[in-house]
Scaffold this active site. Sequence first.
Site, PDB file in Angstrom:
ATOM      1  N   ASP A  78       0.928  -1.224   0.097  1.00 14.15           N
ATOM      2  CA  ASP A  78      -0.149   0.050   0.008  1.00 14.15           C
ATOM      3  C   ASP A  78       0.819   1.245   0.135  1.00 14.15           C
ATOM      4  OD1 ASP A  78      -2.286   1.463  -0.106  1.00 14.15           O
ATOM      5  OD2 ASP A  78      -2.726   1.158   2.257  1.00 14.15           O
ATOM      6  N   ARG A 115      -0.034   7.739  -2.820  1.00 12.05           N
ATOM      7  CA  ARG A 115       0.613   8.625  -2.031  1.00 12.05           C
ATOM      8  C   ARG A 115       1.975   8.936  -2.430  1.00 12.05           C
ATOM      9  NH1 ARG A 115      -1.694   5.907   3.362  1.00 12.05           N
ATOM     10  NH2 ARG A 115      -1.992   4.514   1.808  1.00 12.05           N
ATOM     11  N   ASN A 126     -10.299  -3.180  -7.074  1.00  6.57           N
ATOM     12  CA  ASN A 126      -9.308  -2.399  -7.784  1.00  6.57           C
ATOM     13  C   ASN A 126      -9.912  -1.973  -9.405  1.00  6.57           C
ATOM     14  OD1 ASN A 126      -6.211  -3.265  -6.289  1.00  6.57           O
ATOM     15  ND2 ASN A 126      -7.452  -1.835  -5.544  1.00  6.57           N
ATOM     16  N   ARG A 164     -10.934   1.322 -10.295  1.00  8.19           N
ATOM     17  CA  ARG A 164     -10.046   2.485 -10.379  1.00  8.19           C
ATOM     18  C   ARG A 164     -10.431   3.071 -11.988  1.00  8.19           C
ATOM     19  NH1 ARG A 164      -4.330   1.128  -7.255  1.00  8.19           N
ATOM     20  NH2 ARG A 164      -5.353   0.844  -5.341  1.00  8.19           N
ATOM     21  N   ARG A 190       1.334  -4.589   6.203  1.00  8.37           N
ATOM     22  CA  ARG A 190       0.909  -3.690   5.361  1.00  8.37           C
ATOM     23  C   ARG A 190       1.322  -2.305   5.567  1.00  8.37           C
ATOM     24  NH1 ARG A 190      -5.305  -2.727   3.563  1.00  8.37           N
ATOM     25  NH2 ARG A 190      -4.929  -0.810   2.286  1.00  8.37           N
ATOM     26  N   ARG A 235      -5.797  -2.274   7.944  1.00  2.52           N
ATOM     27  CA  ARG A 235      -6.806  -3.168   7.618  1.00  2.52           C
ATOM     28  C   ARG A 235      -6.503  -4.215   6.563  1.00  2.52           C
ATOM     29  NH1 ARG A 235      -7.668   1.969   5.276  1.00  2.52           N
ATOM     30  NH2 ARG A 235      -7.182   2.063   3.113  1.00  2.52           N
TER      31      ARG A 235
END
Length: 238
Positions: free
Chosen positions: A13, A17, A61, A64, A178, A184
């Site tokens: 993940d 970002r 996904n 997206r 993660r 999560r």
Amino acid sequence: MRAVPRHVACVMDGNGRWARRRSLPRTAGHRAAETAVIDVIEAARAAGVEWLSLYAFSTENWSRPSDEVDYLMRLVRRVVRKHAPLLLARGVRCRFLGVSDPRIPPELAQDFDDLTTLTGENRGMTLTVAFDHGGRRDIVEAARSLIRSGTPAGEVTEAVLAAHLPFPDTPDVDLVIRTSGEQRISNFMLWQVAYAEMVFPQVLWPDFRAPHFVECLQAYRRRDRRFGGAPTQPNGEH
């Protein structure tokens, strides 16, 4: 506790970002993730991890933007072809969990099949790439398989149901990592992570490297895995 977890699963993940912080398109984050993938595979092998699972693309996904999904399909195909010789040479057995949606380009599905066949006789670490994967879907498909097999309801046990999951030889996950600090599961191998320890490093996946992976293994070693039993550490700490 084992000094090293037998099965480690990574939710990769933070690509978006990572790119956003650099004022780059999201695709740049996905591209930068390749180095982390190879570094983690090598680190896991060196540490003695027997099973490594990577969450590359979920059933969710598909929602997206189409241009991002198309880019991911092309990128994954390039990565698979580029690193197939390395995985073969390292003795890594590769397989792909999911890959059932007709939107997956046929040439990519073929590359997955080819890599699975190429490395099928390897006896080193098993690398499972979850692509077009959903943990709930796997459990539903296992239930459907049980029904089709005519198994009486009274004979359905956890072991019987698990035998109908994809790749039933896969051991339970010992450690989930993660990245990016999110905490999560996101529908990842829901059956197999039932008693997994979880570590949530803040580092974004494109920056995740072997030392970070080793830190996660060290955190695992400090855990007291009780599986619902009584604590083994003094005063029940950990």
